[in-house]
Design a protein around this motif. Structure first.
Motif, short mmCIF file in Angstrom:
data_model
loop_
_atom_site.label_atom_id
_atom_site.label_comp_id
_atom_site.label_asym_id
_atom_site.label_seq_id
_atom_site.Cartn_x
_atom_site.Cartn_y
_atom_site.Cartn_z
N VAL A 194 0.85 -1.19 0.00
CA VAL A 194 0.00 0.00 0.00
C VAL A 194 0.88 1.23 0.00
O VAL A 194 1.86 1.31 0.75
N MET A 195 0.55 2.20 -0.85
CA MET A 195 1.31 3.44 -0.92
C MET A 195 0.46 4.60 -0.45
O MET A 195 -0.73 4.67 -0.74
N GLY A 196 1.09 5.51 0.28
CA GLY A 196 0.36 6.66 0.78
C GLY A 196 1.28 7.85 0.99
O GLY A 196 2.50 7.71 1.05
N VAL A 197 0.67 9.01 1.07
CA VAL A 197 1.39 10.25 1.35
C VAL A 197 1.14 10.62 2.81
O VAL A 197 -0.01 10.58 3.27
N VAL A 198 2.20 10.96 3.53
CA VAL A 198 2.08 11.27 4.95
C VAL A 198 1.40 12.62 5.14
O VAL A 198 1.87 13.65 4.66
N ARG A 199 0.29 12.60 5.86
CA ARG A 199 -0.39 13.84 6.23
C ARG A 199 0.25 14.46 7.47
O ARG A 199 0.54 15.64 7.51
N CYS A 200 0.44 13.63 8.49
CA CYS A 200 1.00 14.16 9.74
C CYS A 200 1.41 13.04 10.68
O CYS A 200 0.96 11.89 10.54
N LEU A 201 2.29 13.37 11.59
CA LEU A 201 2.61 12.52 12.73
C LEU A 201 1.63 12.90 13.84
O LEU A 201 1.41 14.08 14.10
N VAL A 202 1.04 11.90 14.48
CA VAL A 202 0.07 12.15 15.53
C VAL A 202 0.78 12.09 16.88
O VAL A 202 1.27 11.04 17.30
N LYS A 203 0.83 13.22 17.55
CA LYS A 203 1.48 13.31 18.85
C LYS A 203 0.52 12.87 19.96
O LYS A 203 -0.64 13.25 19.96
N TYR A 204 1.03 12.08 20.88
CA TYR A 204 0.24 11.67 22.05
C TYR A 204 1.21 11.29 23.16
O TYR A 204 2.42 11.20 22.95
N GLU A 205 0.67 11.04 24.34
CA GLU A 205 1.51 10.94 25.53
C GLU A 205 2.41 9.71 25.57
O GLU A 205 3.54 9.77 26.03
N TYR A 206 1.92 8.57 25.09
CA TYR A 206 2.72 7.35 25.17
C TYR A 206 3.95 7.40 24.26
O TYR A 206 5.05 7.05 24.65
N GLY A 207 3.74 7.80 23.02
CA GLY A 207 4.86 7.91 22.09
C GLY A 207 5.24 6.63 21.37
O GLY A 207 5.95 6.65 20.37
N ILE A 208 4.79 5.48 21.86
CA ILE A 208 5.06 4.19 21.23
C ILE A 208 3.74 3.41 21.19
O ILE A 208 3.08 3.26 22.21
N PRO A 209 3.37 2.92 19.99
CA PRO A 209 4.04 3.07 18.70
C PRO A 209 3.86 4.47 18.12
O PRO A 209 3.15 5.29 18.68
N LEU A 210 4.52 4.70 16.97
CA LEU A 210 4.31 5.95 16.25
C LEU A 210 3.00 5.86 15.47
O LEU A 210 2.70 4.82 14.88
N TYR A 211 2.24 6.93 15.49
CA TYR A 211 1.00 7.01 14.71
C TYR A 211 1.13 8.11 13.67
O TYR A 211 1.53 9.23 13.98
N TYR A 212 0.77 7.79 12.43
CA TYR A 212 0.71 8.76 11.35
C TYR A 212 -0.67 8.69 10.70
O TYR A 212 -1.36 7.68 10.81
N VAL A 213 -1.03 9.75 10.00
CA VAL A 213 -2.21 9.71 9.14
C VAL A 213 -1.72 9.86 7.70
O VAL A 213 -0.97 10.79 7.38
N LEU A 214 -2.09 8.91 6.86
CA LEU A 214 -1.68 8.88 5.46
C LEU A 214 -2.90 8.95 4.55
O LEU A 214 -4.04 8.74 4.99
N CYS A 215 -2.63 9.18 3.27
CA CYS A 215 -3.68 9.21 2.27
C CYS A 215 -3.23 8.36 1.09
O CYS A 215 -2.13 8.55 0.56
N ASP A 216 -4.05 7.38 0.65
CA ASP A 216 -3.66 6.52 -0.46
C ASP A 216 -4.02 7.16 -1.80
O ASP A 216 -4.54 8.28 -1.85
#
Length: 219
Positions: A123-145
Motif C-alpha cells: 500500500v502506498m500513501g502520502v504522509v499527512r501528519c505525525l500524531v502526537k500523544y503521551e505514550y509515544g510508542i508506537p508511532l502514529y501517522y495519518v496517510l492518504c492513499d
C-alpha cells in the motif's frame, strides 16, 4: 498501581489496536479504585482515539474537496517555495501510482486490504501528519492513499525521523485493522495499517537504512 500482568495485557491490546478491550479493563480498575492511575490511561487512550477519528474523517473530506478545487483551477500559479499547498499534496497523491515496486508485490489501495496480514500486497500513501500523544510508542501517522482514502499508520521498530509530512511511503505486506466500536456514546470508525520493522517500509521509493531501526516490541 496496575499489576505487571494487567499492565502488559492492556499494553498488548493497545499495541494490537484492541482499544475497546483495553478501555474495558482500565475502566474496571477505575471502578474498583477511583484514585487508580488507570483513570489517566483511559483519558490518554480516549484522547488518542478522538484525535485519530477526527484526523482520518476530516482529512478524507478535505482530500476530496482539495482534488475538486485543484481540477477547477488547472495549473494555476506557483506558490512560494517551502509552503505545501493542497494542489502540491494532490499531485503527490496522484504520482503514487508512478512509484516503481518490486514485481513480487502487487500494488493495493486501502479498500483492497483484508483485516489481518496482507501477504504479497503493498500500500502506498502520502504522509499527512505525525500524531502526537503521551505514550509515544508506537508511532502514529495519518496517510492518504492514491484513492484519497485517509488511514492510520502504526509503526513499530523505526525511528520517528525516518518519515515526515509529504513523504510518499510504501508499506509492504501490512497488517490491516478495522477499528469499529462505541465508547461512552462515541462511535470510533477508521481503518489502520501496521508495520513492525524497517524492511516493510520504503520512503520516497527507497529502502530505509537499518541505522533507523529500533528493537521491535514483542507482539
Amino acid at each position: 498501581m496496575l499489576s505487571k500482568s494487567k499492565h502488559l495485557y492492556i499494553q498488548a491490546n493497545r499495541f494490537l489496536e484492541n482499544y475497546e478491550k483495553s478501555l474495558i479493563r482500565l475502566s474496571d480498575a477505575v471502578e474498583k479504585d477511583p484514585a487508580h492511575d488507570a483513570s489517566r490511561q483511559v483519558e490518554i487512550t480516549v484522547q488518542l482515539l478522538d484525535k485519530l477519528e477526527e484526523l482520518v474523517q476530516g482529512k478524507s473530506n478535505e482530500n476530496r474537496k482539495g482534488k475538486s478545487k485543484a481540477k477547477s483551477k488547472g495549473k494555476g500559479k506557483r506558490k512560494s517555495k517551502g509552503k505545501r499547498t493542497e494542489t502540491s499534496f494532490a499531485s503527490l497523491i496522484q504520482s503514487l501510482d508512478d512509484i516503481d515496486l518490486d514485481p513480487s508485490y502487487n500494488k493495493a489501495t486501502l479498500d483492497v486490504l483484508a483485516e489481518g496480514p496482507n501477504k504479497g500486497l503493498a500500500v502506498m500513501g502520502v504522509v499527512r501528519c505525525l500524531v502526537k500523544y503521551e505514550y509515544g510508542i508506537p508511532l502514529y501517522y495519518v496517510l492518504c492513499d492514491s484513492d484519497e482514502n485517509s488511514f492510520v499508520l502504526l509503526v513499530f521498530g523505526i525511528q520517528e525521523e525516518v518519515t515526515k509530512q509529504g513523504d510518499q511511503v510504501t508499506l509492504l505486506e501490512p497488517f490491516c485493522k478495522f477499528v469499529d466500536f462505541n465508547w461512552k456514546e462515541k462511535h470510533y470508525l477508521f481503518q489502520s495499517v501496521r508495520v513492525n520493522n524497517v524492511e516493510q517500509v520504503l520512503v520516497n521509493g527507497k529502502a530505509v537504512s537499518s541505522d533507523f531501526a529500533l528493537q521491535p516490541i514483542p507482539m
